[in-house]
Design a protein around this motif. Structure first.
Motif, PDB file in Angstrom:
ATOM      1  N   LEU A   1      30.446  19.051  -2.781  1.00 39.88           N
ATOM      2  CA  LEU A   1      30.591  20.503  -2.824  1.00 39.88           C
ATOM      3  C   LEU A   1      32.037  20.852  -3.176  1.00 39.88           C
ATOM      4  N   HIS A   2      32.215  21.952  -3.870  1.00 46.46           N
ATOM      5  CA  HIS A   2      33.563  22.419  -4.181  1.00 46.46           C
ATOM      6  C   HIS A   2      34.182  22.975  -2.899  1.00 46.46           C
ATOM      7  N   PHE A   3      35.365  22.518  -2.545  1.00 49.62           N
ATOM      8  CA  PHE A   3      36.009  22.914  -1.290  1.00 49.62           C
ATOM      9  C   PHE A   3      36.930  24.104  -1.532  1.00 49.62           C
ATOM     10  N   VAL A   4      36.706  25.162  -0.751  1.00 46.59           N
ATOM     11  CA  VAL A   4      37.566  26.346  -0.787  1.00 46.59           C
ATOM     12  C   VAL A   4      38.027  26.623   0.635  1.00 46.59           C
ATOM     13  N   GLN A   5      39.319  26.769   0.809  1.00 45.02           N
ATOM     14  CA  GLN A   5      39.873  27.016   2.140  1.00 45.02           C
ATOM     15  C   GLN A   5      40.573  28.366   2.168  1.00 45.02           C
TER      16      GLN A   5
ATOM     17  N   GLY B   1      25.588  24.976 -11.303  1.00 48.36           N
ATOM     18  CA  GLY B   1      25.066  23.804 -10.616  1.00 48.36           C
ATOM     19  C   GLY B   1      25.997  23.184  -9.595  1.00 48.36           C
ATOM     20  N   GLN B   2      27.060  23.891  -9.191  1.00 47.37           N
ATOM     21  CA  GLN B   2      28.031  23.364  -8.227  1.00 47.37           C
ATOM     22  C   GLN B   2      28.006  24.219  -6.972  1.00 47.37           C
ATOM     23  N   GLY B   3      27.770  23.589  -5.830  1.00 49.69           N
ATOM     24  CA  GLY B   3      27.795  24.307  -4.564  1.00 49.69           C
ATOM     25  C   GLY B   3      29.213  24.488  -4.045  1.00 49.69           C
ATOM     26  N   THR B   4      29.375  25.368  -3.048  1.00 47.46           N
ATOM     27  CA  THR B   4      30.700  25.657  -2.487  1.00 47.46           C
ATOM     28  C   THR B   4      30.682  25.519  -0.975  1.00 47.46           C
TER      29      THR B   4
END
Length: 440
Positions: free
Chosen positions: A84-88, A113-116
């Motif tokens: 998963l794409h990491f967002v902080q 198609g990319q989860g977060t």
């Protein structure tokens, strides 16, 4: 060979010299979940995260725990493990416009198609409306929310958010965990810390279960130029002891006063003194402790030792006259006295039972024979008629009924065979027997 970003930019190779200047905590950041020290209760094979990862089904999460135990690190590694794409973001610095941008970017990612995995630090600082803003994006799968909080989620997070996320409790690192972390730091530094075993234990104690704090202390110590290992006293002159974790309006406040109260109730003066001291060291107002000690005397000791309440009031007054720090000794002595006093909650239970009965029968008038009759009209209505003056009765006890006529006589106060209440139990039984004889 250089790595490539999706947009074709070339990632610059790290400068080896800059690696040395990176903070130790950053250099030792685990690269896989297997490298995380501690938290086996959530990361183990049969623990919640272990089971989720094995099944390939990760749900939204709330990490609840003190600072420096790995909340951010675990969230980042979960994103890696699940692709998963990491967002902080931090709730302290993020407003509604920022959140909208985060959600829009997550939508675009999802379409591609990319989860977060959205990691929200200090999530409890978002207000109700801001927390509600996460719900539609959690429900449609735009984001997988991982929130981190040092406060009790039950009180600080919306029920709607909690119903869509699993709360995982992260614990303070144990001394064994801190020793493993110390050894890992020494391997990274390529040298042992210049400390005696006793001083080494002291450093880990100063960290107070906080891994990040420990690494900061180690980094500071490693920079010292000393010829022989430092002992505990020499260490104390060079380092200030870290303040104990204590929030006078938060969970720690309520946890510690609960520990003090239950230690007193459990007749353990050593434990009671320890928790009393912990609260004082954390900056608690001694007047608050004096009030709570008096409450303990009333609730848990009561008539088993009628002096206990007076001891607490005297200790409270002594503190007011002496002030700090001398006055705290009087409160400490009250703690010891309460812990060793005989215990009973018979009065407390009788009081609660009386309140319940009063609510159920709140309209029932007193029996007329115990009502005063200052006027002729009241006498004509039967007020005071048939009242037996107890001092004129045998044994100074008439045995009359003092409850409302339609309220069956209850047994509210049931004293125990401990302390002075043993004598009160004898007296209640004496009057009960007399009452039965008179009424028969």
């Amino acid at each position: 060979m250089a790595d490539l970003f999706d947009n074709g930019d070339v990632t610059p190779q790290p400068d080896p010299r800059s690696e040395v200047n990176r903070p130790l905590a950053d250099r030792l950041r685990p690269k896989t979940l297997a490298e995380v020290i501690g938290q086996a209760q959530v990361l183990g094979e049969e623990a919640p995260l272990g089971v989720m990862l094995a099944s390939g089904s990760l749900s939204s999460l709330i990490f609840w725990g003190p600072p420096g135990v790995g909340k951010t690190t675990i969230a980042r590694l979960l994103a890696c493990e699940t692709d998963l794409h990491f967002v902080q973001i931090s709730a302290i610095f993020t407003g509604v416009p920022d959140l909208k941008k985060v959600f829009e970017a997550a939508k675009i990612r999802r379409q591609n198609g990319q989860g977060t995995l959205l990691f929200v630090d200090e999530i409890h600082r978002f207000n109700k409306a801001q927390q509600d803003g996460f719900l539609p994006y959690m429900e449609d799968g735009t984001i997988l929310l991982v929130g981190a909080t040092t406060e009790n989620p039950s009180f600080e997070l919306n029920a709607a958010v909690l119903s869509r996320a699993q709360v995982l409790v992260l614990e303070r690192l144990s001394l064994a965990d801190l020793e493993r972390l110390t050894q890992r730091a020494e391997q990274e530094l390529d040298r042992a810390l210049p400390l005696t075993p006793d001083a080494r234990d002291a450093v880990q104690g100063m960290a107070d279960g906080d891994g990040r704090a420990l690494l900061n202390l180690i980094e500071q110590i490693a920079a010292w130029k000393v010829e022989t290992p430092l002992g505990r006293e020499a260490l104390a002159t060079r380092l200030m002891r870290r303040a104990a974790k204590y929030d006078k309006s938060g969970d720690e406040h309520y946890n510690l006063i609960s520990a003090l109260h239950k230690s007193v109730r459990g007749s353990d003066p050593d434990a009671a003194l320890y928790w009393f001291a912990r609260m004082l060291e954390g900056g608690e107002d001694p007047r608050y402790l004096a009030r709570r000690l008096t409450r303990m005397a009333v609730e848990d000791i009561a008539l088993a030792d009628p002096q206990a309440q007076g001891i607490c009031i005297q200790a409270w007054e002594t503190y007011e006259r002496l002030g700090s720090p001398e006055g705290e000794l009087a409160l400490a002595q009250a703690v010891i006295y309460l812990a060793l006093a005989p215990k009973t909650n018979a009065g407390y239970m009788a009081y609660k039972a009386a309140r319940r009965l009063a609510k159920q029968t709140g309209s029932a008038p007193p029996p007329k024979h115990i009502l005063n009759a200052p006027t002729k009209l009241m006498k004509s209505q039967g007020y005071g008629e048939g009242y037996d003056y107890d001092h004129n009765a045998a044994d100074g006890f008439s045995g009359q009924n003092y409850f409302p006529d339609d309220v069956p006589r209850p047994e509210l106060y049931q004293p125990v065979e401990r302390g002075f209440e043993r004598e009160l139990k004898r007296r209640t039984e004496y009057f009960a027997n007399l009452r039965a004889k008179r009424n028969s």
